[in-house]
Design a protein around this motif. Structure first.
Motif, short mmCIF file in Angstrom:
data_model
loop_
_atom_site.label_atom_id
_atom_site.label_comp_id
_atom_site.label_asym_id
_atom_site.label_seq_id
_atom_site.Cartn_x
_atom_site.Cartn_y
_atom_site.Cartn_z
N GLN A 40 -12.12 16.39 -4.91
CA GLN A 40 -13.18 17.11 -4.20
C GLN A 40 -14.30 16.17 -3.75
O GLN A 40 -15.02 16.47 -2.79
N ALA A 41 -14.43 15.02 -4.40
CA ALA A 41 -15.49 14.07 -4.05
C ALA A 41 -15.42 13.63 -2.60
O ALA A 41 -16.43 13.17 -2.03
N ALA A 42 -14.26 13.78 -1.98
CA ALA A 42 -14.12 13.38 -0.57
C ALA A 42 -15.06 14.18 0.32
O ALA A 42 -15.53 13.67 1.35
N HIS A 43 -15.37 15.42 -0.04
CA HIS A 43 -16.23 16.26 0.80
C HIS A 43 -17.65 15.68 0.90
O HIS A 43 -18.24 15.67 1.98
N ALA A 44 -18.18 15.22 -0.21
CA ALA A 44 -19.54 14.64 -0.19
C ALA A 44 -19.54 13.33 0.58
O ALA A 44 -20.51 13.02 1.28
N LEU A 45 -18.47 12.55 0.47
CA LEU A 45 -18.42 11.26 1.17
C LEU A 45 -18.32 11.46 2.68
O LEU A 45 -18.89 10.69 3.44
N CYS A 46 -17.60 12.49 3.11
CA CYS A 46 -17.43 12.75 4.55
C CYS A 46 -18.58 13.64 5.04
O CYS A 46 -18.36 14.76 5.53
N SER A 47 -19.77 13.14 4.92
CA SER A 47 -20.96 13.93 5.25
C SER A 47 -21.11 14.19 6.74
O SER A 47 -21.89 15.07 7.15
N GLY A 48 -20.40 13.46 7.57
CA GLY A 48 -20.48 13.67 9.02
C GLY A 48 -19.62 14.80 9.52
O GLY A 48 -19.68 15.15 10.71
N LEU A 49 -18.84 15.42 8.63
CA LEU A 49 -17.96 16.51 9.04
C LEU A 49 -18.67 17.86 8.91
O LEU A 49 -19.31 18.12 7.89
N PRO A 50 -18.57 18.71 9.91
CA PRO A 50 -19.14 20.07 9.77
C PRO A 50 -18.35 20.86 8.74
O PRO A 50 -17.18 20.59 8.47
N ALA A 51 -18.98 21.86 8.17
CA ALA A 51 -18.35 22.67 7.12
C ALA A 51 -17.06 23.32 7.60
O ALA A 51 -16.13 23.54 6.81
N ALA A 52 -16.98 23.65 8.89
CA ALA A 52 -15.79 24.32 9.42
C ALA A 52 -14.54 23.46 9.34
O ALA A 52 -13.42 23.97 9.39
N LEU A 53 -14.72 22.16 9.21
CA LEU A 53 -13.59 21.24 9.14
C LEU A 53 -13.20 20.89 7.71
O LEU A 53 -12.31 20.07 7.48
N LYS A 54 -13.88 21.53 6.74
CA LYS A 54 -13.63 21.21 5.34
C LYS A 54 -13.08 22.42 4.59
O LYS A 54 -13.49 23.55 4.83
N GLU A 55 -12.15 22.12 3.67
CA GLU A 55 -11.60 23.18 2.83
C GLU A 55 -11.18 22.58 1.50
O GLU A 55 -10.66 21.46 1.45
N ASP A 56 -11.42 23.32 0.42
CA ASP A 56 -11.06 22.85 -0.92
C ASP A 56 -10.28 23.93 -1.64
O ASP A 56 -10.56 25.13 -1.47
N TYR A 57 -9.30 23.50 -2.42
CA TYR A 57 -8.51 24.47 -3.17
C TYR A 57 -8.11 23.89 -4.52
O TYR A 57 -7.62 22.75 -4.60
N VAL A 58 -8.32 24.65 -5.58
CA VAL A 58 -7.87 24.28 -6.93
C VAL A 58 -6.79 25.28 -7.34
O VAL A 58 -7.04 26.47 -7.42
N GLN A 59 -5.59 24.77 -7.58
CA GLN A 59 -4.46 25.63 -7.94
C GLN A 59 -4.47 25.92 -9.44
O GLN A 59 -4.40 25.00 -10.26
N PRO A 60 -4.56 27.19 -9.82
CA PRO A 60 -4.52 27.53 -11.24
C PRO A 60 -3.15 27.21 -11.86
O PRO A 60 -2.12 27.24 -11.19
N HIS A 61 -3.18 26.89 -13.15
CA HIS A 61 -1.99 26.82 -14.00
C HIS A 61 -1.02 25.68 -13.65
O HIS A 61 0.15 25.74 -14.03
#
Length: 423
Positions: free
Chosen positions: A364-385
């Motif tokens: 997930q740390a990639a999102h903070a590093l890519c600060s030049g990207l608008p939120a619409a181009l970002k997505e995060d997912y944590v798969q349970p189990h």
């Protein structure tokens, strides 16, 4: 010296290995009238287990000759489209006539799967490739075993790795999609940053990171803690050995695959002992299907490759000890790597709830590093189990993770939503 002793041990055990194979073949032969007796199955099982434990495991075959698309079988042919001494770029070409019969007539998104260079062959991602083949033109990096690369071909370090990722993307034409599975994450992010800053026409349209150590300081695992606790000099002194003859890379300094494999096995000795005990019982009981699944897993798990000294040590230093990428201090051939320069590349991160290799938060740390990207181009997912392997293979990957990745790539292929980007 250890590498030489390892090879000497393998060749010294040749008579034992040959004897166990003869015993196995005799008691397992369909021409043996006693083949199905309890005694025969017991002797066969013991000999087969001994033969498998002492044999050499080479590069596994992909074994992908077709894929099912919309209920129709489509033939697949792995084809080398580019290579260097250090990697082969393989395209899993789907038969176009079969594709038309399956109702697929338009070109589908090209995806580069960057396989880990961390001890196992790219075939570890067989299930990943099979999933992506349903909807994409799939390319994958097949990294070379360092012991098979002549020292005349020079070094291979982190800078070379980043260059190779960039070259593979360029081979695929304008705006391909890239998926980094585990270890390649930092290098793929660095390549995307450099390509974005250069306005390279082959910079990815989307980048997906799956269980990658972008920032290994977060949620540290046993692997992370080991890298932190041992000084860099310890890794250089205890993990690096010289390739002996008769390998083409004789004289090259490497981190041997068998050393890493021993480390993996030692972390779960009882688990592996139990797996082999079950395998022995399955053979004795004539349960061929279950025994075959055991063999399929260990044929892959025990097939390992060597890493060059410089690449392995730089990975330990840069990714797991000094954390240069998340600290904004990573350079490529003296040039600063600036993830904030990425402005039009979709970013998807995928993690497993129980990942014991790359803890939750590291990718997930990639999102903070890519600060030049608008939120619409970002997505995060944590798969349970799921653990680390379940992030890119298995039922939950096929049914829950892959559909999300497919949808994200489709959005990127369409240029994302212009209204969202404007917002």
């Amino acid at each position: 010296m250890l590498y030489t002793l390892y090879e000497a041990g393998y060749y010294a055990s040749t008579p034992l290995r040959s004897a166990t194979r003869l015993v196995r073949d005799f008691w397992g032969s369909p021409l043996n009238p006693a083949k199905d007796t309890d005694l025969a199955r017991r002797i066969f099982a013991g000999a087969d287990l001994a033969a498998n434990l002492t044999r050499r495991y080479g590069r596994p075959a992909w074994g992908i000759d077709h894929v099912e698309i919309d209920g129709q079988p489509v033939r697949v042919r792995p084809t080398e489209v580019w290579s260097s001494p250090w990697v082969k770029l393989t395209h899993f070409a789907r038969d176009m006539a079969d594709m038309r019969r399956a109702g697929r007539r338009a070109l589908e998104p090209a995806v580069l799967i960057v396989a880990p260079l961390s001890g196992h062959y790219a075939t570890l991602l067989r299930g990943t490739v099979q999933a992506f083949l349903q909807d994409h033109e799939v390319f994958i990096s097949e990294w070379s075993n360092a012991r098979d690369v002549s020292i005349l071909d020079g070094r291979f370090d982190m800078d070379d790795y980043i260059d190779h990722v960039r070259q593979m993307l360029q081979q695929m034409g304008p705006r391909p999609h890239v998926v980094a599975v585990c270890q390649p994450g930092p290098a793929v992010l660095a390549a995307a940053a450099l390509m974005s800053e250069d306005e390279d026409p082959s910079r990815p349209a989307t980048m997906t990171f799956m269980g990658s150590p972008i920032d290994a300081r977060l949620s540290p695992t046993v692997t992370n803690k080991l890298a932190e606790e041992k000084p860099f000099a310890w890794f250089a002194s205890n993990m690096i050995y010289t390739v002996p003859p008769p390998y083409p890379g004789v004289g090259r300094r490497v981190y041997p695959g068998f050393v890493q494999l021993y480390g993996f096995i030692s972390m779960n000795v009882e688990k592996h002992q139990e797996a082999h005990r079950r395998y022995l019982l399955q053979l004795m009981e004539g349960d061929g299907d279950s025994a075959e699944k055991h063999l399929e897993f260990y044929d892959e798990y025990l097939s390992v490759l060597d890493l060059t000294e410089e690449f392995y040590l730089q990975t330990v230093d840069v990714v797991f000890q000094r954390y240069l990428l998340p600290k904004g201090e990573l350079t490529h051939r003296g040039r600063p790597v600036r993830p904030e320069a990425i402005h039009d590349v979709g970013l998807l991160t995928v993690e497993g709830e129980h990942d014991d290799i790359s803890g939750v938060g590291q990718t997930q740390a990639a999102h903070a590093l890519c600060s030049g990207l608008p939120a619409a181009l970002k997505e995060d997912y944590v798969q349970p189990h799921v653990g680390h392997y379940g992030v890119f293979n298995g039922r939950r990957f096929r049914e829950e993770i892959y559909p999300r990745v497919r949808a994200f790539i489709a959005r990127g292929e369409m240029g994302f939503d212009s209204q969202e980007l404007a917002a």
